[in-house]
Design an enzyme around this catalytic site. Sequence first.
Site, mmCIF file in Angstrom:
data_model
loop_
_atom_site.group_PDB
_atom_site.id
_atom_site.type_symbol
_atom_site.label_atom_id
_atom_site.label_comp_id
_atom_site.label_asym_id
_atom_site.label_seq_id
_atom_site.Cartn_x
_atom_site.Cartn_y
_atom_site.Cartn_z
ATOM 1 N N HIS B 49 0.409 -1.178 0.022
ATOM 2 C CA HIS B 49 0.077 -0.235 -0.177
ATOM 3 C C HIS B 49 0.729 1.265 -0.022
ATOM 4 O O HIS B 49 2.057 1.625 0.770
ATOM 5 C CB HIS B 49 -1.021 0.042 1.233
ATOM 6 C CG HIS B 49 -2.222 -1.227 1.133
ATOM 7 N ND1 HIS B 49 -3.057 -0.900 0.317
ATOM 8 C CD2 HIS B 49 -1.910 -2.441 1.996
ATOM 9 C CE1 HIS B 49 -3.863 -2.047 0.504
ATOM 10 N NE2 HIS B 49 -3.291 -2.777 1.566
ATOM 11 N N VAL B 172 4.426 -22.556 20.904
ATOM 12 C CA VAL B 172 4.586 -22.219 22.244
ATOM 13 C C VAL B 172 3.368 -22.141 23.117
ATOM 14 O O VAL B 172 2.640 -21.897 23.049
ATOM 15 C CB VAL B 172 5.272 -20.414 22.025
ATOM 16 C CG1 VAL B 172 5.384 -19.213 23.254
ATOM 17 C CG2 VAL B 172 6.525 -20.622 21.011
ATOM 18 N N ARG B 310 -7.750 -11.126 9.629
ATOM 19 C CA ARG B 310 -7.247 -9.955 9.962
ATOM 20 C C ARG B 310 -7.146 -10.156 11.441
ATOM 21 O O ARG B 310 -8.405 -9.797 11.901
ATOM 22 C CB ARG B 310 -7.940 -8.754 9.960
ATOM 23 C CG ARG B 310 -8.282 -8.282 8.280
ATOM 24 C CD ARG B 310 -9.596 -7.091 7.807
ATOM 25 N NE ARG B 310 -9.900 -7.032 6.414
ATOM 26 C CZ ARG B 310 -11.021 -7.435 5.581
ATOM 27 N NH1 ARG B 310 -11.808 -8.566 6.227
ATOM 28 N NH2 ARG B 310 -10.902 -7.696 4.665
HETATM 29 C C1 LIG Z 1 -8.188 -9.891 4.188
HETATM 30 C C2 LIG Z 1 -6.831 -9.339 4.307
HETATM 31 C C3 LIG Z 1 -6.351 -9.062 3.052
HETATM 32 C C4 LIG Z 1 -4.737 -7.849 3.683
HETATM 33 N N1 LIG Z 1 -4.503 -7.619 2.531
HETATM 34 C C5 LIG Z 1 -3.072 -6.965 2.906
HETATM 35 C C6 LIG Z 1 -2.333 -6.502 1.917
HETATM 36 O O1 LIG Z 1 -2.442 -5.624 0.919
HETATM 37 N N2 LIG Z 1 -1.118 -4.899 2.545
HETATM 38 C C7 LIG Z 1 -0.748 -4.989 3.070
HETATM 39 O O2 LIG Z 1 0.697 -4.774 3.414
HETATM 40 N N3 LIG Z 1 -1.764 -5.930 4.128
HETATM 41 C C8 LIG Z 1 -2.372 -6.992 3.874
HETATM 42 N N4 LIG Z 1 -2.761 -7.359 5.339
HETATM 43 C C9 LIG Z 1 -2.352 -7.994 6.553
HETATM 44 C C10 LIG Z 1 -1.136 -9.087 6.563
HETATM 45 O O3 LIG Z 1 -1.762 -9.766 5.225
HETATM 46 C C11 LIG Z 1 -1.040 -9.078 7.532
HETATM 47 O O4 LIG Z 1 -0.591 -8.590 8.031
HETATM 48 C C12 LIG Z 1 0.070 -10.270 7.902
HETATM 49 O O5 LIG Z 1 0.273 -10.979 7.036
HETATM 50 C C13 LIG Z 1 0.361 -10.248 9.052
HETATM 51 O O6 LIG Z 1 1.767 -10.644 9.002
HETATM 52 P P1 LIG Z 1 2.366 -11.757 11.013
HETATM 53 O O7 LIG Z 1 3.351 -11.730 10.538
HETATM 54 O O8 LIG Z 1 1.295 -10.412 11.452
HETATM 55 O O9 LIG Z 1 1.223 -12.938 11.032
HETATM 56 P P2 LIG Z 1 0.647 -14.360 10.685
HETATM 57 O O10 LIG Z 1 1.138 -14.514 8.765
HETATM 58 O O11 LIG Z 1 -0.983 -14.692 10.677
HETATM 59 O O12 LIG Z 1 2.040 -15.039 11.517
HETATM 60 C C14 LIG Z 1 1.707 -15.030 12.578
HETATM 61 C C15 LIG Z 1 2.894 -17.101 13.114
HETATM 62 O O13 LIG Z 1 2.523 -16.559 13.922
HETATM 63 C C16 LIG Z 1 2.528 -18.520 13.784
HETATM 64 N N5 LIG Z 1 1.614 -18.904 16.060
HETATM 65 C C17 LIG Z 1 0.853 -18.519 15.650
HETATM 66 N N6 LIG Z 1 0.634 -18.753 17.497
HETATM 67 C C18 LIG Z 1 1.620 -19.424 17.406
HETATM 68 C C19 LIG Z 1 2.205 -20.468 18.811
HETATM 69 N N7 LIG Z 1 1.677 -21.199 20.184
HETATM 70 N N8 LIG Z 1 3.268 -21.130 19.034
HETATM 71 C C20 LIG Z 1 4.065 -21.032 17.717
HETATM 72 N N9 LIG Z 1 3.836 -19.839 16.256
HETATM 73 C C21 LIG Z 1 2.520 -19.618 16.523
HETATM 74 C C22 LIG Z 1 1.613 -18.567 13.037
HETATM 75 O O14 LIG Z 1 1.695 -20.309 12.959
HETATM 76 C C23 LIG Z 1 1.425 -17.589 11.813
HETATM 77 O O15 LIG Z 1 2.284 -18.192 11.154
HETATM 78 C C24 LIG Z 1 -4.488 -8.263 4.761
HETATM 79 C C25 LIG Z 1 -4.550 -9.081 5.737
HETATM 80 C C26 LIG Z 1 -6.316 -9.951 5.431
HETATM 81 C C27 LIG Z 1 -6.574 -10.853 6.201
#
Ligand SMILES: Cc1cc2nc3c(=O)[nH]c(=O)nc-3n(C[C@H](O)[C@H](O)[C@H](O)COP(=O)(O)OP(=O)(O)OC[C@H]3O[C@@H](n4cnc5c(N)ncnc54)[C@H](O)[C@@H]3O)c2cc1C
Lengths: 423, 483
Positions: B49, B172, B310
């Site tokens: 974005h 975890v 999300r």
């Molecule tokens: C519909 C949608 C559209 C989006 N579009 C965009 C976009 O176009 N552009 C943009 O910039 N952002 C977008 N986003 C936001 C973006 O996808 C997210 O902000 C980002 O992917 C989040 O990454 P993350 O690493 O925080 O989460 P995640 O990818 O969910 O990673 C979290 C990880 O933690 C692990 N985990 C959870 N609990 C435990 C545990 N107890 N022990 C060990 N591991 C654990 C999970 O397995 C997972 O792999 C969108 C989100 C959604 C849902």
Amino acid sequence: MNYDLVVIGGGPAGLAAAIEARENGVESILVLERDRELGGILQQCIHNGFGLHTFKEELTGPEYAERFIRKLKNLSIEYKLDTMVLDVTEDKLISAVNTLDGFFQIKAKAVVLAMGCLERTRGAINIPGTRASGVYTAGTAQRFVNMEGYMVGKDVVIVGSGDIGLVMARRMTLEGANVHAVVELMPYSGGLARNIVQCLNDYDIPLRLSHTVTEVRGEDRVEEVVIAKVDEDKRPIPGTEQVIACDTLLLSVGLIPENELSKKASVEINPLTGGPVVNESMETSVPGIFACGNVVHVHDLVDWVTEESCRAGKHAAKYVKGELSASDEPIRTEAEDGVRYIVPHHIQKDNIDGKLTLMFRVDNVYENARIVIKNNGETIKSVKKRHLAPAEMESVKLKAKDLEKIQDGTLTVNVTVEEVVAQ
Amino acid sequence: MYDVTIIGAGIVGTSIAREFAKYELKTVLVDKENDVSNGTTKANSAIVHAGFDCKPGTLKAETNVRGNALYEQLCKELDVPFKKIGSFVTAFNEQDLAHLKFLKRQGEANGVQGLEILSREEVLNREPNLSQEAIAALYAPTAGIVGSFELAIALAENAADNGVEILLNSPVTAIEKTPHGYRLTAGENVIESRYVINCAGLYADKINNLVNEPYFEILPFAGEYNLFDRSTGDYLNTIVFQPPSDKGKGVVALPTVEGNFLIGPTSDGPKERNNVKTTRKGMQELREKGMKVLPDFPFHKVITSFTGLRAKTPDNDFIIDEPAGSPRFINVAAIDSPGLTAAPAIAEKVVQMVKENHGLLVEDMDFIPSRRPVNRFIEAPAEEKARLINYDPRYGRIICRCENITEGDIVDMIHRNAGAETIDGVKRRVRAGAGRCQGGFCAPRVMEILAREMNVDITSIVKDKKESYLLTGETKAPAKEFV
Ligand SMILES: Cc1cc2nc3c(=O)[nH]c(=O)nc-3n(C[C@H](O)[C@H](O)[C@H](O)COP(=O)(O)OP(=O)(O)OC[C@H]3O[C@@H](n4cnc5c(N)ncnc54)[C@H](O)[C@@H]3O)c2cc1C
Ligand SMILES: Cc1cc2nc3c(=O)[nH]c(=O)nc-3n(C[C@H](O)[C@H](O)[C@H](O)COP(=O)(O)OP(=O)(O)OC[C@H]3O[C@@H](n4cnc5c(N)ncnc54)[C@H](O)[C@@H]3O)c2cc1C
């Protein structure tokens, strides 16, 4: 590399075309097949029922293929396996790749497209629910079971009552799985009548007509599916849902001619069949590029594939020898009431030798109907049919005396209804 | 004893892991799943974005604009597909137009470069397939499209190349404070660590609550998508947003960086944290909203559908902080959109926090910023194709017939750090099975290759998650042997 004729795809269509071209005097022929063996989809169809028309006996898929493979080898026609064709141009330059020759190009005088088709998937029909494993297209499951020797599940629901779905219902049952239902969206089956009897009735597998799967459940692997009755517009009727516990969902929801290469060669595609527009010689809109088999339109009987492909091979040979008249589309075929499409799409009379076969599919189930063929409004031929169904390809042969009557213009096929069975 | 433990290998965790890899630190990245990037990072719009729709002064605004600026270089270093194609927010009436002006001012306050409101003629000229009813659009030239999971995978690979350990299948479940930091139970592993970075996505609140007072709650909101066949990949040249509304960015239509076309997401919630199912209602909504901007779009060319969740909180901003009483424990939570865009900036920020609070970090002089280039046989020019097959003949064998992916491409992705071990793992790395037949032809071959390369029985190969087995055993009769 240069060849007079390159055939793309070594399934029954490609094999028949190559053999026929050789028998009509083309020396330099190359068949390119991406799989590890010749024979195409037939190699995984280990059930009986192939060749009733061509050989007047019942063969399995691999047996049917074997007859053509042996002939191809006896005629010393060159072929390359494990070879993927990546591109074909309008001027018949073919790019392909394999592990032995690497990336290579071939210039051909004529090309036969015989790439077959692929299966529609869950995504294409938008079945909602989770992304669990255990959802297979029937053909993929068939490959696992019949060629690789592995079972894909124990408790099975099948969507789609086309032949592949029916055959797989029986196969999975014989392998010890429990097939809970075959679910069909339409009010009639999409498969051959003999397959309903031999694959479902004989094993007490319920066929649920006018039903669909509305949800797939299960986090990692499928745990259950929800089915529901549909209304006239094919929409699920709330309140008719029924949950079936299962670990596998097989989809037999249609085949799509595989024409990525045809499009690269600028071959015109007919939106109704999903395959190239072809003439009486199975020549596409690009002179010297021919097409036959499932790449043109989806066939249910391999015998028709063979017949059509022989025609393609024979005319490709004529083209190579400069004996084929250029097509200026003087006669066009047109599907009228009750008919979905007709192959060929247009006809050049002086290229026909002897007889002309019109192949087509009807759009509904009809009993005691007539197929009427007209030329510029005048009836050329009319054939009585006791039973017509969309699942079964129909064909009408026009003999020399019928052909004499045909003038330039349109040739129409319609079904004259005496009684509609299902809407 | 580790210096840093990162929980969660999504885009946020992998970005942070790679950022820490630049220093002399013993770092471990843990995830509960059997592959990296298996949470929200694998199911989103994959848009980088521009940053005009975040409220000025928020963490979202800051990290979005900074993250956007970092993308080009990052994707070049890691050989990940990224295209700066720009975005349009469309307006259909005067009220929409007023909102575009607001977004433009907001974007400028956030430091977004090059924002412009284009006339109807200009918009339709650039996007002839757009609805004729559009009256104007806000153009943001810095918006782009990226391979979201490819990037997270590449970050993990590069982090591992530079010494970060990756522990998969390690949920975890307990965290205790120790005199030197924290002790974590992660599956079979017990990890002692000075720092803990919580990037557990939808479960970040649960992780926080294992050791801290609860102070936020994640509310998962589902977004459903339809993905369309390659033949629609050039239907638009830019990313097209619906007219602005209160409900966030709404349904977007865009070409994907891999050459497909994407329409989504819906917004529905709060949901259960594992509820990534698609619904009939969602698909209908996508069709209706998609038709509004693209009235003639060929919806029948859908090849698959999916849902992402999300990680929302009522405050609607990212949480990047050290909760009171837990030194060296950093929550990186509530990372909903634009989290993918912001991730590189979030990673910088987290490392900066560590530096500021706990002293300087020593740079690792051996850090290598790029990963081994990906060959991508089908995209290579003819001479390069010949060279590849010569080097390894398996580049001459096409396995995925829809996307033309070779055995060489697949084997390479199995043997890299953070390599593929599942069917979907292969698909996310090289697109085998991502085309129109959705793996119908290639799944059996990919399974064979995985089993051979990992030296395991083919029946143990799973599609995606741990229990997503594909085969239930051998058939009664022996299989037909290949010649
Ligand atoms: C519909 C949608 C559209 C989006 N579009 C965009 C976009 O176009 N552009 C943009 O910039 N952002 C977008 N986003 C936001 C973006 O996808 C997210 O902000 C980002 O992917 C989040 O990454 P993350 O690493 O925080 O989460 P995640 O990818 O969910 O990673 C979290 C990880 O933690 C692990 N985990 C959870 N609990 C435990 C545990 N107890 N022990 C060990 N591991 C654990 C999970 O397995 C997972 O792999 C969108 C989100 C959604 C849902
Ligand atoms: C499951 C199933 C059950 C059937 N049951 C019966 C039955 O009981 N009785 C009956 O008569 N008929 C049956 N049929 C129908 C019949 O088998 C098919 O109509 C016939 O096989 C079609 O032949 P084809 O050569 O057009 O296509 P295919 O057999 O699909 O062959 C096409 C070939 O082209 C190759 N190819 C495609 N693209 C390329 C490329 N780019 N480069 C190189 N090679 C390429 C493919 O690998 C394939 O080998 C069945 C079909 C199926 C699928």
